[in-house]
Design an enzyme around this catalytic site. Structure first.
Site, PDB file in Angstrom:
ATOM      1  N   SER A   1       0.860  -1.187   0.000  1.00  0.00           N
ATOM      2  CA  SER A   1       0.000   0.000   0.000  1.00  0.00           C
ATOM      3  C   SER A   1       0.890   1.229   0.000  1.00  0.00           C
ATOM      4  CB  SER A   1      -0.913   0.014   1.229  1.00  0.00           C
ATOM      5  OG  SER A   1      -1.771   1.139   1.191  1.00  0.00           O
ATOM      6  N   GLU A   2       0.531   2.243  -0.813  1.00  0.00           N
ATOM      7  CA  GLU A   2       1.423   3.390  -0.976  1.00  0.00           C
ATOM      8  C   GLU A   2       1.541   4.267   0.252  1.00  0.00           C
ATOM      9  OE1 GLU A   2      -2.098   4.880  -3.711  1.00  0.00           O
ATOM     10  OE2 GLU A   2      -1.313   2.940  -3.125  1.00  0.00           O
ATOM     11  N   ASN A   3       0.695   4.033   1.264  1.00  0.00           N
ATOM     12  CA  ASN A   3       0.870   4.788   2.498  1.00  0.00           C
ATOM     13  C   ASN A   3       1.909   4.145   3.417  1.00  0.00           C
ATOM     14  OD1 ASN A   3      -1.085   2.708   2.824  1.00  0.00           O
ATOM     15  ND2 ASN A   3      -1.715   3.573   4.774  1.00  0.00           N
TER      16      ASN A   3
END
Length: 221
Positions: A47-49
């Site tokens: 996940s890009e977070n």
């Protein structure tokens, strides 16, 4: 014309993700894939977070709202999972370290152009997030969407009319009505949902379709 449910589409996508893949799931329908991948596969979700090694959604009442994905949905963390800086998560995306990116779409063109961050609807403000990085950085881009909009307009077109997220990046499209590859000559229909005829599918598509000689019916289970 009835079609597959979102969960059935997710199951179909899951069958195409190889064991051992590093996968990013976009916001919306793509997140369902994590809940339906079989126990015979080990998939590492990114996940890009800044999360690597996410598990399926938590059971109701067991959510930890400090553990969320990029869409602000609660997730779980599998053994061996890790957290990293937001910048490092994007380095993974831009550096070609994501095997498969599963994204939603407002429109897909027959040459593989993807539009999934802005429409002409005032109620849907533009929100590109990390989609442009995922679209160009992943080794394979799979799109999950409904075949038409709520008012019946085609989402698969000869040319996108919305602003592009990325050009010529989509490899395969999964809708509630069909599974289509993006080939040199445009959309190639590989599978259709139960009860969907080639003629009916073409009628709700905004691009010319080619039907595979070995066309089959989607097996959603």
């Amino acid at each position: 014309m009835s079609g597959l449910s979102p969960v059935e589409v997710a199951r179909r996508v899951a069958r195409d993700i190889p064991d051992g893949s590093y996968v990013n799931l976009g916001i919306g329908m793509p997140t369902l894939v994590a809940d339906v991948v079989g126990p015979d596969k080990e998939i590492v979700y990114h996940s890009e977070n800044g999360v690597l090694g996410m598990g399926p959604a938590p059971a109701p009442g067991e959510e930890d709202w400090e553990l969320i994905n990029a869409g602000k949905q609660p997730v779980t963390l599998l053994p061996g999972g890790a957290f990293c800086h937001h910048t490092d998560a994007f380095v993974m995306m831009r550096g070609g370290h994501i095997d498969v990116s599963v994204l939603g779409a407002f429109q897909v063109a027959e040459n593989g152009d993807l539009a999934n961050w802005a429409t002409d609807e005032a109620a849907l403000p533009p929100a590109v997030g990390g989609a442009m990085d995922l679209a160009v950085g992943a080794r394979r881009v799979l799109v999950v969407t409904t075949h038409t909009t709520r008012d019946g307009r085609p989402k698969l077109l000869d040319r996108c009319t919305y602003p592009l997220t990325a050009a010529a990046v989509v490899d395969r499209v999964y809708t509630d009505l069909a599974v289509l590859d993006v080939g040199p000559a445009g959309f190639v229909v590989r599978e259709v949902a139960p009860g969907v005829t080639p003629e009916a599918l073409q009628a709700v598509t905004g691009a010319r379709l080619t039907f595979a000689t070995d066309l089959t019916v989607v097996r959603p289970d």
